[in-house]
Design a protein around this motif. Structure first.
Motif, short mmCIF file in Angstrom:
data_model
loop_
_atom_site.label_atom_id
_atom_site.label_comp_id
_atom_site.label_asym_id
_atom_site.label_seq_id
_atom_site.Cartn_x
_atom_site.Cartn_y
_atom_site.Cartn_z
N GLY A 1 0.82 -1.20 0.00
CA GLY A 1 0.00 0.00 0.00
C GLY A 1 0.86 1.26 0.00
O GLY A 1 2.06 1.22 -0.26
N TRP A 2 0.22 2.38 0.32
CA TRP A 2 0.88 3.68 0.27
C TRP A 2 1.61 3.98 1.57
O TRP A 2 1.09 3.72 2.66
N ASN A 3 2.81 4.53 1.44
CA ASN A 3 3.58 4.90 2.63
C ASN A 3 4.46 6.10 2.29
O ASN A 3 4.78 6.36 1.14
N ARG A 4 4.85 6.82 3.35
CA ARG A 4 5.64 8.03 3.17
C ARG A 4 7.10 7.70 2.88
O ARG A 4 7.66 6.77 3.45
N VAL A 5 7.69 8.51 2.03
CA VAL A 5 9.10 8.39 1.67
C VAL A 5 9.80 9.67 2.14
O VAL A 5 9.45 10.77 1.70
N ASN A 6 10.75 9.50 3.05
CA ASN A 6 11.47 10.63 3.63
C ASN A 6 12.82 10.78 2.94
O ASN A 6 13.72 9.95 3.13
N ARG A 7 12.97 11.81 2.14
CA ARG A 7 14.21 12.03 1.39
C ARG A 7 15.37 12.29 2.35
O ARG A 7 15.26 13.07 3.29
N GLN A 8 16.50 11.66 2.08
CA GLN A 8 17.72 11.86 2.85
C GLN A 8 18.75 12.67 2.08
O GLN A 8 19.80 13.02 2.62
N THR A 9 18.47 12.95 0.80
CA THR A 9 19.39 13.69 -0.06
C THR A 9 18.59 14.65 -0.93
O THR A 9 17.36 14.56 -1.02
N ASP A 10 19.29 15.56 -1.59
CA ASP A 10 18.66 16.46 -2.56
C ASP A 10 18.93 15.97 -3.98
O ASP A 10 19.29 16.74 -4.87
N HIS A 11 18.75 14.70 -4.19
CA HIS A 11 19.03 14.08 -5.48
C HIS A 11 18.13 14.69 -6.56
O HIS A 11 16.96 15.00 -6.31
N PRO A 12 18.64 14.82 -7.80
CA PRO A 12 17.82 15.38 -8.89
C PRO A 12 16.52 14.61 -9.15
O PRO A 12 15.54 15.20 -9.63
N VAL B 1 10.30 -1.04 11.08
CA VAL B 1 11.69 -0.56 11.10
C VAL B 1 11.80 0.58 10.09
O VAL B 1 10.97 0.72 9.19
N SER B 2 12.83 1.38 10.24
CA SER B 2 13.14 2.38 9.22
C SER B 2 14.06 1.72 8.20
O SER B 2 15.13 1.23 8.55
N PHE B 3 13.63 1.68 6.96
CA PHE B 3 14.41 0.99 5.94
C PHE B 3 14.72 1.92 4.77
O PHE B 3 14.07 2.95 4.58
N ALA B 4 15.71 1.55 3.97
CA ALA B 4 16.12 2.33 2.81
C ALA B 4 15.14 2.09 1.67
O ALA B 4 15.17 1.04 1.03
N SER B 5 14.27 3.06 1.42
CA SER B 5 13.31 2.92 0.32
C SER B 5 13.86 3.45 -0.99
O SER B 5 13.24 3.27 -2.04
N ALA B 6 15.03 4.11 -0.95
CA ALA B 6 15.73 4.51 -2.18
C ALA B 6 17.22 4.55 -1.89
O ALA B 6 17.64 4.94 -0.80
N ILE B 7 18.01 4.11 -2.86
CA ILE B 7 19.47 4.21 -2.76
C ILE B 7 19.97 4.89 -4.04
O ILE B 7 19.32 4.83 -5.08
N ILE C 1 22.04 5.66 0.98
CA ILE C 1 20.61 5.80 1.25
C ILE C 1 20.12 7.18 0.82
O ILE C 1 20.56 8.20 1.33
N ALA C 2 19.18 7.17 -0.14
CA ALA C 2 18.60 8.42 -0.66
C ALA C 2 17.24 8.73 -0.06
O ALA C 2 16.75 9.85 -0.18
N ALA C 3 16.62 7.73 0.58
CA ALA C 3 15.33 7.94 1.25
C ALA C 3 15.07 6.79 2.20
O ALA C 3 15.57 5.67 2.00
N THR C 4 14.27 7.06 3.23
CA THR C 4 13.86 6.02 4.17
C THR C 4 12.35 6.02 4.30
O THR C 4 11.67 7.01 4.03
N THR C 5 11.84 4.87 4.75
CA THR C 5 10.41 4.69 5.01
C THR C 5 10.28 3.86 6.28
O THR C 5 11.11 2.98 6.54
N ASP C 6 9.25 4.13 7.07
CA ASP C 6 9.03 3.39 8.31
C ASP C 6 7.93 2.36 8.13
O ASP C 6 6.82 2.68 7.68
N TYR C 7 8.26 1.12 8.50
CA TYR C 7 7.26 0.07 8.56
C TYR C 7 7.74 -0.97 9.58
O TYR C 7 8.34 -1.99 9.22
#
Length: 213
Positions: free
Chosen positions: A130-141, A176-182, A168-174
């Protein structure tokens, strides 16, 4: 200027939906090609590597299509977007089936969600779907025009745990906090499905199509 954007076809993944989404955001001059031909992949301007399902089956399919070298070379040499299993198999090993060897581009493990309880007291169901929030860890283009904590669509039971935290470019919580983008140099990979994530997903794909890394 026109470009060829290749979606890697190794028999697993929502390839047509990914290709249609990329076609939607690409220019009329761009060619979007779905192929398992290593030569075509390596001669493309950009590469999208989607996937879904079990890690062992995925690795068997990649090997069966003789794509191991082409995937790794593309991931090291041109704008490259991994999606879902296309993110996970870039690491060394998955916990699935007691240990499944992956492509090994990045040091780290793919781990099974531990489960647990959400803040509202509800049990966390596995798979995370389902839908979950993605928290950016970088200012990637590729985040351009996408708000912090925007919601994307996920379907997975495992998550990546890279050894290098600066990937790690973004994290999401479920649970645990995991790397949702690298991300690294020419490569960006996400656990969620941008092709199923409405306007923000299409924006990310458009940013990839236009990315001058």
């Amino acid at each position: 200027m026109s470009q060829r954007i290749t979606v890697i076809d190794y028999g697993m993944g929502n390839l047509r939906s990914v290709a249609k989404a990329v076609e939607h955001v690409a220019s009329a001059q761009d060619e979007v090609l779905v192929t398992d031909d290593p030569e075509l992949i390596l001669n493309s301007d950009r590469v999208v590597f989607p996937g879904q399902g079990a890690a062992r089956d995925c690795m068997a399919a990649i090997s069966g299509h003789h794509l191991n070298r082409a995937v790794l070379e593309a991931a090291n040499s041109k704008p490259f977007l991994g999606i879902c299993m296309g993110q996970q198999v870039l690491l060394e090993q998955s916990e699935e089936n007691g240990g499944t060897e992956l492509l090994g581009l990045f040091a780290g493990q793919v781990r099974h969600f531990p489960g647990g309880v959400a803040p509202d007291g509800e049990a966390l169901k596995i798979p995370h779907m389902g839908w979950n929030r993605v928290n950016r860890q970088t200012d990637h283009p590729l985040w351009q025009g996408i708000d912090q904590d925007s919601r994307f669509y996920f379907v997975h039971s495992y998550y990546v745990d890279p050894q290098q935290q600066d990937l790690i470019a973004a994290t999401t919580d479920y649970g645990v906090s995991f790397a949702s983008a690298i991300a690294r140099e020419n490569l960006f990979a996400v656990q969620f499905h941008p092709e199923k994530s409405a306007d923000d997903g299409l924006r990310l794909l458009k940013n990839f199509v236009n990315w001058n890394q």
